[in-house]
Write a protein that holds these residues in place. Structure first.
Motif, PDB file in Angstrom:
ATOM      1  N   UNK A 149       0.826  -1.207   0.000  1.00  0.00           N
ATOM      2  CA  UNK A 149       0.000   0.000   0.000  1.00  0.00           C
ATOM      3  C   UNK A 149       0.858   1.254   0.000  1.00  0.00           C
TER       4      UNK A 149
ATOM      5  N   UNK B 210      -6.313  -2.786   6.052  1.00  0.00           N
ATOM      6  CA  UNK B 210      -6.555  -1.674   5.117  1.00  0.00           C
ATOM      7  C   UNK B 210      -6.957  -0.417   5.902  1.00  0.00           C
ATOM      8  N   UNK B 211      -7.833  -0.602   6.894  1.00  0.00           N
ATOM      9  CA  UNK B 211      -8.193   0.544   7.748  1.00  0.00           C
ATOM     10  C   UNK B 211      -6.944   1.146   8.376  1.00  0.00           C
ATOM     11  N   UNK B 212      -6.155   0.242   8.959  1.00  0.00           N
ATOM     12  CA  UNK B 212      -5.029   0.748   9.746  1.00  0.00           C
ATOM     13  C   UNK B 212      -4.078   1.557   8.882  1.00  0.00           C
ATOM     14  N   UNK B 213      -3.821   1.110   7.681  1.00  0.00           N
ATOM     15  CA  UNK B 213      -2.804   1.777   6.871  1.00  0.00           C
ATOM     16  C   UNK B 213      -3.368   2.913   6.046  1.00  0.00           C
ATOM     17  N   UNK B 214      -4.634   3.251   6.268  1.00  0.00           N
ATOM     18  CA  UNK B 214      -5.182   4.399   5.530  1.00  0.00           C
ATOM     19  C   UNK B 214      -5.524   5.553   6.454  1.00  0.00           C
ATOM     20  N   UNK B 215      -6.051   5.244   7.631  1.00  0.00           N
ATOM     21  CA  UNK B 215      -6.664   6.316   8.416  1.00  0.00           C
ATOM     22  C   UNK B 215      -5.742   6.854   9.491  1.00  0.00           C
TER      23      UNK B 215
END
Lengths: 152, 160, 373, 362
Positions: free
Chosen positions: D62, D320-325
């Motif tokens: 990501x 995915x949450x962790x590495x976006x928000x």
């Protein structure tokens, strides 16, 4: 405001001020006892409004210190250099301008640290960079440090 | 009623903005072609530095082991950190004149800040910046280098 | 400490905690002494000097061209702009008029440097808020600028590209093409920043209305640069006292009046757009000519005092030179933006939580070597 | 329908009967418990290590990076190397720390996650415990981990740790509610608290499809709340790297730190498998009513693969949450729970109950 008008105005504020039109800025030199008074007038007067202190420094001229205040007005967009001479090298003292410009707070702490000039009425007169047990004032011209300074 | 609609709209706006952000990271996740990192020791062969890259100071030598340095000391004077020391010796040439020539051009890589002033101010263009960058050594003394190669002499016709 | 001396914490009691000198979000060796009440910040006392190197004192022993490589090491993220300040001061003192080509190139690299600096800030700000991915996206784009720098200036971070009277070398033949490519690339990538962080409701909740600072306070504290402009203090030196090629470019000063963390963020994002505009106006019009004026081998400034203000990426940078006619400056004072921007931190963050303090200090974008000098 | 080709219950039953026949019931059960313990322990270690690896690879991709790629092919043994490093590291004793609690805390955390794994059905007949109150048991046990975190933070004699632990306490206490309520929504639909019955009830369609709107809402709420409950992603306030250096485990080193680290990933695995079991049908293959041929093909894929696939999907979402928000602030975290998730959840339960009452579900 034009420099000559500014000059007249300051002459009115403090008649004994020594004013020279420098190449860049108008320079006003006053006695250190009159500095705070003049600074207050410069800041608060409707025509000058020097509300932005963008630099404050001291210079060691071997037999005296010169405090240098660079002032700017955000409404009139004119600049001025205010200077005050401190002749006492043993116990240099001058009125703080911290109550007028908060920006002076850190600058004055730095000058206290590196030049040893004490500011009267400063809210937090502590050293800022050096350790509390540091001997001497590094930016003075007579400062010698045999350990840390290598002469070449 | 209006507050309930606002409440729901707020949730909807928030979630859609979050999904927008997830789209960005999701895009890169499924596009491995976008990977920008380089595998350093493996790509060493292909790794070409830019020609102006300031890696370290070297002295230019030609194929006859001749350099341009006249031991004038201008680089030493211009160096802000004292990373250059010039040790010169006096030799007597054939016609009896005493002349100062370079003995050792000592360069402390550990003190150098790569400001390029020595290269720029050298009157006879004896120095240049090399593009090497792998300077790590186990001993600090190894960072002190002698720039003129052993046995090298001044090129004829430089010291005019 | 003996066990008897440990006092129980009551609800009203404040406790102090050291944030730094080693802490992930102080961006260097800044130490903040906090007084907390629960999670609420009651007092912030910055302690400086962990990397005080005495650069002002060192400059007194160096010649003017030599001082330039020390200015790099102040605010290393806007190194070129700081180099320029000393060069401009020296050139003004000697009344040397540099060729237009030099002015254009300097301005373009200034703006590239500003973008690079803001990109790194964006990375770090995202990290401060806990969005770790931002770090890599920002660095990825910054790498392109650093490549441009490396090709033309020979260094990636500490450029030392300016010398009094012009530039170290002429620009590289690829410079214009690479810069234009970068602008094209970055215009596509910058909206990604908005999608990832600016538009994110969590980030907006974290920053909107946090760390409010009024215009009057900003002027009084000397808060310059993007934080000052977010408070409505029009302090852009590029507009008010233009230097180099800024008079030739048309751009607007980004001003907001909200003065909170979000708008300090927004100012920087908008400034990146604006910087790209400036570069686009200048990049095709670099005039032909010399890349430097021939200066004397030993530069001596006439006796007097010189002050030069420039707009560094973090705020107004000033250099104050007192010359006694020698080749060394008699006194050199750097008015560094971070040093002045640190003072408001206490006032901004009192009454907010630790997480907010991190966001606020992130939005002020500290570079500690610039504070300590 | 050859639906039970992958049925493990006859296999486990035969082992049980064999042991029972050859020795006294006490020894038979003891041996069974040891076998199960060793199996779970091995499973735990492998899953924990490879979740760390997966996380590092996923976040690397990501972030336009390659991720671990030095140890073994594609860095496959990277986490094993890390584990060896952590095992060899010195355990630094902390001055003025509460020694007993300080040492016991990582074990509490890891035991809590260990116990929860016992109730999870991996395939038909392949679970250690099949309580009739499985859902309650898992919720109760998995929330025990917070005690370990609180003790760790409190006993470290470090203010950062203490703040982290207190945050974690507040966070888990409030998000436990949402996790529970969103599971209750599905329990209403399934009519049982037993995991095996819940999975069995999804034979003809996963609950997220049969329960339609309320089930999807419950799934989303569960996803958010469980991410918060595992101290992960945008809700990692307890360790909040940029604020509290490392939060509650600042003072831990070596294998004790590894326990926290492993427990975090295992908790993620556990909540993901609960989500997979309750909402996505557990080990049940994907069936579409009426499409016999399609369903037959789906049946040939072993249930364990189905289960792992679904869990991996949920885990991927959480990563995915962790590495976006960006991270939330503590008050916003509680606002999210009490002002958004809880009302939505309560409304959702009523909606679900109404739908079940009217028989509007599929």
């Amino acid at each position: 405001m034009e420099n000559n008008k500014l000059q007249e105005l300051i002459q009115n504020f403090t008649p004994e001020a020594e004013i020279t039109a420098g190449k860049q800025f108008l320079t006003v030199t006053v006695d250190k006892s009159r500095l705070h008074e003049l600074a207050k007038k410069l800041k608060e007067s409707e025509e000058t409004q020097f509300d932005y202190l963008f630099c404050e420094s001291a210079v060691d001229y071997n037999d005296y210190f010169m405090m240098v205040y660079h002032l700017d007005s955000t409404t009139h967009r004119h600049q001025l250099v205010l200077k005050a001479k401190i002749t006492d090298r043993e116990n240099p003292e001058i009125d703080s301008v911290c109550d007028l410009w908060e920006a002076a707070n850190y600058h004055e702490r730095e000058i206290f640290d590196l030049f040893g000039i004490r500011f009267i009425n400063h809210p937090d007169m502590r050293k800022i960079f050096l350790d509390n047990d540091w001997v001497g004032f590094p930016l003075r011209k007579d400062y010698v440090d045999k350990v840390n300074v290598v002469e070449r | 009623m209006k507050s309930i609609i606002n409440y729901l709209a707020e949730i909807f706006r928030g979630v859609s903005a979050l999904i927008k952000g997830m789209k960005v990271t999701g895009y890169y996740f499924i596009h491995p072609g976008e990977i920008v990192t380089q595998q350093y020791p493996e790509n060493r062969k292909k790794l070409v530095m830019f020609e102006r890259f300031k890696g370290e100071v070297v002295m230019i030598h030609n194929e006859n082991n001749e350099h341009h340095c006249t031991a004038c000391g201008i680089c030493e004077m211009n160096c802000p950190n004292g990373s250059i020391e010039i040790i010169s010796k006096t030799v007597t040439s054939e016609d009896g004149k005493k002349k100062k020539v370079l003995a050792h051009h000592i360069y402390h890589l550990g003190m150098c800040t790569f400001c390029n002033l020595c290269v720029k101010t050298c009157p006879s263009n004896a120095l240049k910046m090399d593009q090497t960058f792998e300077h790590a050594v186990f001993d600090r003394t190894k960072l002190t280098k002698v720039l003129n190669r052993p046995g090298s002499v001044l090129m004829k016709g430089v010291d005019k | 400490m003996d066990a008897e001396k440990i006092q129980p914490l009551t609800e009203e009691q404040e406790f102090s905690i050291n944030m730094g000198p080693q802490h992930p979000s102080t961006h260097g060796v800044l130490r903040l002494m906090l007084k907390l009440q629960g999670e609420m910040v009651r007092e912030v006392k910055p302690q400086l000097g962990y990397i005080h190197r005495g650069i002002e004192k060192m400059c007194e022993k160096l010649t003017y061209p030599q001082t330039i490589h020390l200015t790099d090491r102040l605010d290393y993220l806007s190194a070129h702009i700081l180099n320029e300040s000393v060069c401009l001061a020296v050139e003004n003192a000697l009344e040397v008029e540099v060729p237009d080509r030099v002015k254009y190139v300097r301005t373009i690299i200034d703006e590239l440097n500003r973008i690079a600096s803001h990109q790194l800030w964006w990375c770090a700000f995202g990290m401060d808020l806990g969005a770790l991915t931002t770090f890599f996206y920002g660095l990825r784009d910054r790498e392109k600028i650093l490549d441009i720098f490396e090709e033309t200036c020979g260094a990636r971070l500490l450029l030392s590209y300016n010398v009094p009277g012009g530039l170290m070398f002429d620009i590289h033949p690829n410079f214009q093409k690479r810069t234009k490519d970068f602008i094209k690339y970055f215009r596509k990538k910058l909206p990604e920043y908005d999608a990832l962080l600016t538009g994110n409701p969590i980030m907006q909740e974290r920053t909107k209305g946090i760390g409010y600072f009024s215009k009057e306070d900003a002027i009084n504290f000397g808060l310059s640069g993007p934080p000052g402009r977010a408070s409505g203090f029009s302090c852009d030196v590029r507009v008010h006292q233009p230097y180099s090629a800024y008079p030739f470019a048309k751009f607007k000063e980004i001003l907001y009046t909200e003065g909170d963390t979000f708008h300090r963020y927004k100012v920087r994002i908008d400034e990146m757009w604006e910087s790209m505009n400036i570069i686009e106006q200048l990049i095709d019009n670099i005039p032909e000519g010399d890349f430097a004026v021939k200066m004397k081998p030993v530069i001596k400034l006439p006796e007097g005092e010189y002050y030069q203000r420039v707009e560094a990426a973090r705020g107004e940078f000033g250099v104050y030179i007192v010359s006694d006619g020698n080749k060394n400056p008699y006194r050199m004072k750097f008015r560094s933006p971070n040093f002045c921007n640190l003072a408001p931190l206490h006032k901004m963050s009192v009454g907010y939580k630790i997480a907010d303090l991190v966001a606020i200090s992130g939005s002020l974008d500290f570079v500690v070597p610039d504070m300590d000098r | 329908m050859n639906f039970d080709i992958y049925d493990f219950s006859s296999f486990t039953k035969s082992i049980d009967e064999g042991l029972m026949a050859s020795m006294s019931p006490f020894w038979a059960i003891t041996i069974e418990m040891i076998i199960i313990g060793v199996l779970i322990l091995g499973f735990y270690a492998v899953v924990g290590l490879y979740l760390v690896y997966a996380e590092r690879k996923i976040c690397a991709f990501m972030q336009c990076r390659v991720g671990p790629n030095r140890v073994g092919p594609y860095g496959f043994f990277q986490t094993i190397a890390d584990l060896i490093k952590l095992l060899l590291k010195e355990l630094i004793p902390i001055k003025n720390a509460d020694k007993i609690l300080f040492n016991i805390a990582p074990f509490i955390v890891i035991i809590a996650s260990f116990m929860a794994i016992a109730a999870i059905p991996f395939a038909k007949g392949l679970h250690a415990l099949d309580f009739n109150i499985g859902v309650l048991y898992v919720m109760a046990v998995s929330s025990m981990g917070v005690i370990g975190i609180l003790l760790a933070g409190w006993s470290s004699n470090n203010k950062y740790s203490l703040i982290g632990a207190m945050r974690s306490g507040a966070q888990i206490v409030s998000y436990e509610l949402s996790v529970g309520l969103s599971l209750i929504t599905i329990v209403i639909l399934a009519g049982s608290l037993q995991f095996s019955t819940i999975v069995e009830g999804q034979r003809n369609g996963w609950f997220i499809f049969t329960g339609h709107i309320p089930a999807i809402i419950a799934f989303l709420v569960f996803l958010v709340a469980s991410t918060a409950e595992t101290n992960r992603g945008p809700f990692d306030l307890a360790e909040a790297e940029s604020e509290l250096t490392a939060g509650f485990h600042t003072e831990y080193s070596g294998i004790k730190f590894a326990f926290f680290f492993l427990a975090e990933y295992m908790n993620m695995f556990i909540v993901a498998s609960i989500a997979a079991t309750v909402f996505l049908g557990g080990w049940m293959p994907f069936h579409i009513g009426g499409w016999e041929a399609f369903n037959g093909i789906m049946d040939y894929i072993p249930p364990f693969i189905w289960y792992i696939g679904k869990t991996a999907f949920v885990i991927f979402l959480m990563m995915w949450f962790k590495w976006t928000f960006p991270r939330l602030r503590i008050d916003q975290l509680l606002t999210l729970e009490w002002k958004y998730l809880l009302p939505i959840n309560l409304f959702n339960i009523i909606l679900m109950a109404f739908i079940v009452l009217m028989g509007w579900h599929f």
